[in-house]
Design a protein around this motif. Structure first.
Motif, PDB file in Angstrom:
ATOM      1  N   ASN A 100       0.831  -1.211   0.000  1.00 11.90           N
ATOM      2  CA  ASN A 100       0.000   0.000   0.000  1.00 11.90           C
ATOM      3  C   ASN A 100       0.864   1.259   0.000  1.00 11.90           C
ATOM      4  N   SER A 101       2.031   1.173  -0.655  1.00 14.48           N
ATOM      5  CA  SER A 101       2.966   2.291  -0.612  1.00 14.48           C
ATOM      6  C   SER A 101       2.442   3.531  -1.324  1.00 14.48           C
ATOM      7  N   ASN A 102       1.509   3.353  -2.253  1.00  8.06           N
ATOM      8  CA  ASN A 102       0.999   4.522  -2.967  1.00  8.06           C
ATOM      9  C   ASN A 102       0.217   5.453  -2.039  1.00  8.06           C
ATOM     10  N   SER A 103      -0.399   4.860  -1.015  1.00 10.18           N
ATOM     11  CA  SER A 103      -1.177   5.675  -0.086  1.00 10.18           C
ATOM     12  C   SER A 103      -0.285   6.378   0.934  1.00 10.18           C
ATOM     13  N   ASN A 104       0.849   5.769   1.266  1.00  7.61           N
ATOM     14  CA  ASN A 104       1.757   6.374   2.253  1.00  7.61           C
ATOM     15  C   ASN A 104       3.210   6.090   1.866  1.00  7.61           C
ATOM     16  N   PRO A 105       3.711   6.736   0.807  1.00 12.96           N
ATOM     17  CA  PRO A 105       5.083   6.440   0.358  1.00 12.96           C
ATOM     18  C   PRO A 105       6.138   6.857   1.380  1.00 12.96           C
ATOM     19  N   ALA A 106       5.876   7.901   2.167  1.00 10.27           N
ATOM     20  CA  ALA A 106       6.873   8.370   3.137  1.00 10.27           C
ATOM     21  C   ALA A 106       7.165   7.294   4.186  1.00 10.27           C
ATOM     22  N   ALA A 107       6.136   6.615   4.666  1.00  7.05           N
ATOM     23  CA  ALA A 107       6.331   5.561   5.663  1.00  7.05           C
ATOM     24  C   ALA A 107       7.112   4.389   5.068  1.00  7.05           C
ATOM     25  N   ALA A 108       6.795   4.037   3.809  1.00 11.47           N
ATOM     26  CA  ALA A 108       7.525   2.941   3.159  1.00 11.47           C
ATOM     27  C   ALA A 108       8.995   3.289   2.972  1.00 11.47           C
ATOM     28  N   ILE A 109       9.255   4.532   2.593  1.00 14.41           N
ATOM     29  CA  ILE A 109      10.644   4.961   2.399  1.00 14.41           C
ATOM     30  C   ILE A 109      11.395   4.923   3.722  1.00 14.41           C
ATOM     31  N   ARG A 110      10.742   5.373   4.781  1.00  8.98           N
ATOM     32  CA  ARG A 110      11.385   5.399   6.090  1.00  8.98           C
ATOM     33  C   ARG A 110      11.730   3.987   6.563  1.00  8.98           C
ATOM     34  N   LYS A 111      10.806   3.046   6.405  1.00 12.05           N
ATOM     35  CA  LYS A 111      11.064   1.677   6.840  1.00 12.05           C
ATOM     36  C   LYS A 111      12.098   0.982   5.946  1.00 12.05           C
ATOM     37  N   LEU A 112      12.068   1.269   4.653  1.00 10.91           N
ATOM     38  CA  LEU A 112      13.085   0.707   3.764  1.00 10.91           C
ATOM     39  C   LEU A 112      14.476   1.189   4.146  1.00 10.91           C
ATOM     40  N   ARG A 113      14.565   2.464   4.455  1.00  9.84           N
ATOM     41  CA  ARG A 113      15.855   3.026   4.855  1.00  9.84           C
ATOM     42  C   ARG A 113      16.342   2.381   6.155  1.00  9.84           C
ATOM     43  N   GLN A 114      15.421   2.178   7.088  1.00 10.33           N
ATOM     44  CA  GLN A 114      15.790   1.571   8.362  1.00 10.33           C
ATOM     45  C   GLN A 114      16.239   0.123   8.175  1.00 10.33           C
ATOM     46  N   LEU A 115      15.531  -0.615   7.324  1.00  8.95           N
ATOM     47  CA  LEU A 115      15.914  -2.003   7.073  1.00  8.95           C
ATOM     48  C   LEU A 115      17.269  -2.076   6.376  1.00  8.95           C
ATOM     49  N   TYR A 116      17.526  -1.145   5.471  1.00  8.22           N
ATOM     50  CA  TYR A 116      18.822  -1.121   4.789  1.00  8.22           C
ATOM     51  C   TYR A 116      19.963  -0.911   5.786  1.00  8.22           C
TER      52      TYR A 116
ATOM     53  N   ARG B 246      12.090   2.629  -5.211  1.00 13.37           N
ATOM     54  CA  ARG B 246      12.853   1.769  -6.128  1.00 13.37           C
ATOM     55  C   ARG B 246      14.348   1.834  -5.827  1.00 13.37           C
ATOM     56  N   LEU B 247      14.822   3.031  -5.553  1.00 16.51           N
ATOM     57  CA  LEU B 247      16.245   3.190  -5.293  1.00 16.51           C
ATOM     58  C   LEU B 247      16.661   2.438  -4.023  1.00 16.51           C
ATOM     59  N   LEU B 248      15.877   2.557  -2.967  1.00 18.77           N
ATOM     60  CA  LEU B 248      16.185   1.847  -1.732  1.00 18.77           C
ATOM     61  C   LEU B 248      16.043   0.336  -1.892  1.00 18.77           C
ATOM     62  N   ALA B 249      15.069  -0.082  -2.695  1.00 21.35           N
ATOM     63  CA  ALA B 249      14.930  -1.513  -2.973  1.00 21.35           C
ATOM     64  C   ALA B 249      16.166  -2.046  -3.692  1.00 21.35           C
ATOM     65  N   SER B 250      16.687  -1.243  -4.624  1.00 20.97           N
ATOM     66  CA  SER B 250      17.908  -1.644  -5.332  1.00 20.97           C
ATOM     67  C   SER B 250      19.088  -1.722  -4.380  1.00 20.97           C
ATOM     68  N   TYR B 251      19.219  -0.737  -3.490  1.00 16.57           N
ATOM     69  CA  TYR B 251      20.310  -0.751  -2.514  1.00 16.57           C
ATOM     70  C   TYR B 251      20.227  -1.988  -1.611  1.00 16.57           C
ATOM     71  N   LEU B 252      19.011  -2.315  -1.204  1.00 16.40           N
ATOM     72  CA  LEU B 252      18.811  -3.436  -0.286  1.00 16.40           C
ATOM     73  C   LEU B 252      19.182  -4.758  -0.948  1.00 16.40           C
ATOM     74  N   LEU B 253      18.712  -4.966  -2.168  1.00 19.67           N
ATOM     75  CA  LEU B 253      19.051  -6.198  -2.884  1.00 19.67           C
ATOM     76  C   LEU B 253      20.549  -6.240  -3.205  1.00 19.67           C
ATOM     77  N   ASN B 254      21.126  -5.066  -3.463  1.00 18.26           N
ATOM     78  CA  ASN B 254      22.554  -4.993  -3.757  1.00 18.26           C
ATOM     79  C   ASN B 254      23.389  -5.409  -2.544  1.00 18.26           C
ATOM     80  N   GLU B 255      22.877  -5.082  -1.354  1.00 22.46           N
ATOM     81  CA  GLU B 255      23.569  -5.458  -0.120  1.00 22.46           C
ATOM     82  C   GLU B 255      23.505  -6.966   0.100  1.00 22.46           C
ATOM     83  N   LEU B 256      22.435  -7.596  -0.345  1.00 21.11           N
ATOM     84  CA  LEU B 256      22.252  -9.032  -0.149  1.00 21.11           C
ATOM     85  C   LEU B 256      22.933  -9.861  -1.227  1.00 21.11           C
ATOM     86  N   ALA B 257      23.112  -9.292  -2.408  1.00 21.51           N
ATOM     87  CA  ALA B 257      23.728 -10.030  -3.504  1.00 21.51           C
ATOM     88  C   ALA B 257      25.245 -10.062  -3.304  1.00 21.51           C
ATOM     89  N   PRO B 258      25.929 -11.110  -3.808  1.00 22.31           N
ATOM     90  CA  PRO B 258      25.362 -12.280  -4.473  1.00 22.31           C
ATOM     91  C   PRO B 258      25.140 -13.472  -3.538  1.00 22.31           C
TER      92      PRO B 258
END
Length: 813
Positions: A43-59, A95-107
């Motif tokens: 449901n990120s379209n309804s609250n993108p700021a919260a999704a970005i904040r949690k993605l950043r924290q998980l990263y 998208r950018l944070l998702a890329s960073y997160l997957l990049n941290e886990l790869a390979p």
């Protein structure tokens, strides 16, 4: 300054707290957090700021944890789905944070990127970094190379084309073997096209916004005089201009990657007949097949004048582009940023020419003239990095054209380095230059031995950064003429750090005054005394550029007193901690390479500096520990130094105060050395007269200790007292002063027997005194026990299995 320091400390504490918090998450907590994030992303379209904040924290959690970086498979799948989404619905930051997160886990923990064939251009920013991170081992690079080259070869410019171009360059640099012949030819073709196929008016006519942009000009604002290059100025650049810039930026890396193929190509070209009776065209193509890896340019790029004995076409395009940059670098830029760009481009140009000359020696004369043209431009203290690149070219190829690099080296290391040592970029370049050219500079120049005071300024300013590199460089700076001065220079490095810091603060203050700004009180207090004209000669010596002005100065105590305000400065403190490491390297080289004469001349400096060290307690203790260890090694290898430097040793050991200061270990080691090596067994110069001089010195010292401990037995350690007694007994057995020694030893024993009990200390001293007195009652036995023969077989076994106390019990009655 105090406020700035407090702010720095607060930042460090906050970062450390964040580290600890991120590393404190358990696997279960991370999994729960990831599942909550997954629900939020749906449901990120309804609250993108919260999704970005949690993605950043998980990263942050994943990047900083020390545990296995595992996340739920459904979250990873959804993150990949976000990256491949064709619509613009997901927020760019998501998208950018998702890329960073997957990049941290790869390979290791994530490899699910099979193909980019159907990838949308807008998603390449997020996907291509993942492709590079996954590496060659999973086969993804080889599988996707055709798709990358398809993007690169496309005629319509796009961001995906530029990203694919850099991705291929990175893959080729890391794994050249997977780049097939056809891909190399395609890449060469694209590289050549991007360098020369662009229009100075290509930015017009695409949109109303673009129509208002100015046509690119020369860097001085004049009308453009040739093809577009990276040194052309414009308010904005079109895609073909960006392609040109990208192409130039990868030339050096691409040439280095294919250097072996280039050398084979040029060798093949040199062995190919050039007369009219040479093989036919088809035969020539077979002969030059290996050369085609770097010569596949289209016919549209053949505007360059062909040469009879030609290099490959790509090389001609590159050299034409570099020549154009040299021309542009002579124009006066309109602002300081463009001036910096000019000389940065010249560094790249010289590096490219260096590679080409390595591969094609026939190019050296013509390219050398171009580099000499650059040299005339950069003979300035503010253009050090470019000048250093030019000097590197001169060192590599100067012998071929009989060019002497001495003037260039002298100017750089005497003037440029003295003025710009604090520039972190130049400092890095200089250290790497010295390491890479260490052998050449030692054989053909005097850079290391003449300019080591200036070279050490980099270390004094960046002590923590370059310790490992200076450990490798230091041996090259040591020579028979500079060994003593080098010892003083190493010991004075904390003073150099403090003096450089004072000078830097002085320059900052002058800048503030010139701009009409108030001068902070602390800054004025720190550097005011140091920069006084009274102390200018002392600082001038400490901050000298060249060696040969003398080993040291006779006012070190004054210098240390002037710089005492900087004892606790971080740079000075770190520098002082590194000195023992450099000293150990110095003494190792001295022991391996130096002659006895050099070590003999070095010995007084060691004794002298043991009492003249910068007043940092830990620094003094560490240096004296090194001195104590090394002086034993020196005297073990060269025992005759004890007689050759008898005056200096006597002057030092005659002052019992050294036994109570930081240098007590060195002091006791010297006394042991006198007792151990003052013997004719080690050197014929050890006559009874010379040994008697040492005996009288030790005897006087022993009586002095006896008188000073009459009221307080805790002034001198039992170890020191017993060492003195043993040394006295040894010397007396060699110079016919046994009776004098017995009287002295009996007084020491009697004195301590009347003192209050202090544990076992007094008893230990009394027993040793009695043992030595009884032993000296038998002169022949004393001589054998106290002066064992050097070649005595099984000496170690005898020493370990005999007891002096048990042996002397027979002499009681």
């Amino acid at each position: 300054m105090a406020a700035f320091t407090n702010a720095d400390s607060t930042i460090v504490l906050n970062v450390d707290a964040a580290f600890q918090k991120a590393r404190g998450w358990t696997d279960k907590e991370i999994e729960e957090f990831a599942l909550d994030l997954l629900n939020l992303l749906h449901n990120s379209n309804s609250n993108p700021a919260a999704a970005i904040r949690k993605l950043r924290q998980l990263y942050v959690i994943i990047a900083w944890t020390r545990k296995d970086k595992k996340l739920p498979a459904q979250l990873l799948s959804f993150l990949q789905q976000i990256l491949a989404e064709k619509s613009k619905t997901p927020h760019h930051s998501v998208r950018l944070l998702a890329s960073y997160l997957l990049n941290e886990l790869a390979p290791k923990y994530w490899q699910n990127l099979r193909s980019i064939q159907n990838l949308e251009d807008r998603n390449t920013t997020y996907i291509l970094p993942l492709l590079l991170t996954q590496g060659k081992d999973f086969g993804y690079w080889l599988e996707n190379l055709p798709h990358l080259f398809k993007w690169i070869s496309g005629q319509s410019p796009s961001e995906a084309q530029l990203l694919a171009f850099t991705a291929v360059t990175a893959i080729a640099s890391n794994c050249p073997s997977i780049i097939a012949e056809e891909f190399v030819q395609k890449y060469n073709s694209v590289l050549g096209q991007w360098l020369i196929d662009n229009s100075i008016e290509s930015s017009r006519g695409r949109s109303q916004a673009v129509k208002t942009n100015k046509v690119p000009t020369e860097i001085d604002g004049s009308q453009i005089r040739g093809n577009f290059t990276i040194l052309c100025a414009a308010s904005s650049f079109s895609h073909d201009h960006l392609r040109n810039i990208y192409a130039f930026s990868v030339i050096r890396r691409w040439l280095l990657t294919n250097q072996s193929h280039m050398e084979k190509a040029f060798a093949s070209n040199a062995s190919t007949p050039t007369s009219k009776n040479s093989p036919t065209t088809s035969g020539s193509e077979v002969t030059l097949q290996s050369m085609r890896r770097l010569s596949n340019l289209p016919s549209s790029s053949s505007g360059l004048t062909p040469k009879k004995n030609r290099r490959d076409k790509l090389m001609d395009v590159i050299l034409t582009y570099c020549s154009r940059l040299i021309d542009q670098s002579e124009l006066k830029a309109t602002n300081i940023i463009d001036t910096t760009l000019q000389f940065s481009c010249l560094v790249e140009v010289v590096a490219i020419m260096d590679i080409i000359c390595n591969c094609d020696p026939s190019s050296i004369p013509s390219l050398f003239n171009k580099v000499k043209r650059i040299y005339k431009q950069v003979l300035d203290i503010n253009k050090g990095r470019t000048l250093l690149a030019v000097i590197q070219f001169f060192i590599n190829f100067g012998d071929t054209v009989v060019f002497d690099t001495k003037d260039a080296l002298d100017f750089f290391f005497a003037k440029v380095l003295d003025a710009r040592f604090h520039n972190s970029f130049l400092a890095f370049d200089v250290v790497m230059f010295l390491l890479e050219n260490q052998e050449k500079l030692c054989v053909n120049t005097q850079v290391f031995t003449l300019y080591f005071p200036n070279i050490f300024k980099i270390f004094a300013w960046f002590p923590r950064t370059y310790l490992a590199e200076y450990i490798q460089i230091l041996p090259s700076m040591i020579s028979p003429k500079t060994s003593t001065e080098m010892l003083h220079t190493i010991l004075d490095l904390p003073c150099v750090s403090a003096a450089l810091e004072a000078r830097h603060m002085h320059q900052q203050a002058q800048s503030l005054i010139a701009n009409g700004r108030p001068l902070p009180t602390k800054i004025a207090f720190d550097f005011g005394t140091v920069m006084s004209p009274t102390f200018e000669p002392i600082l001038s010596f400490v901050l000298r550029c060249c060696s040969g002005r003398g080993d040291t100065i006779n006012k070190l105590n004054i210098l240390h007193d002037v710089l005492k305000k900087f004892y606790n400065h971080p740079r000075v403190s770190v520098c002082s901690q590194c000195i023992p490491v450099l000293l150990n390297v110095f003494f190792k080289v001295i022991m391996e390479k130096a002659s006895y004469e050099i070590i003999r001349d070095l010995f007084p400096a060691i004794i002298e500096r043991s009492v003249q060290l910068f007043q940092i307690k830990q620094y003094q203790e560490n240096v004296l520990e090194v001195f104590s260890t090394q002086i034993l090694i020196l005297c073990k290898h060269y025992p005759r130094i004890v007689v050759d430097r008898q005056t200096e040793i006597k002057d030092y050991i005659s002052h019992s105060k050294h036994a109570l200061n930081n240098e007590r270990e060195l002091y006791m080691h010297l006394i042991w050395i006198v007792g151990e090596y003052s013997s004719s067994q080690y050197c014929s110069k050890y006559t009874k007269e010379r040994i008697l001089m040492y005996y009288e010195c030790i005897e006087s010292l022993t009586y002095e200790v006896y008188l000073n401990t009459a009221g307080d037995s805790n002034n001198f350690s039992p170890r020191f007292v017993t060492l003195l007694m043993t040394c006295l007994a040894k010397l007396s057995s060699r110079c016919d002063t046994i009776q004098r020694a017995q009287i002295c030893l009996m007084k020491i024993g009697k004195h301590h027997s009347t003192q209050p009990r202090n544990g076992n200390s007094n008893e230990f001293i009394i027993n040793r005194a009695n043992e030595l007195v009884k032993l000296l009652q038998l002169p022949n036995v004393a001589s054998a026990v106290l002066n064992p023969a050097l070649q005595l077989e099984n000496q170690g076994a005898i020493t370990k299995r005999t007891s002096l106390s048990l042996l002397l019990q027979t002499t009681e009655h």
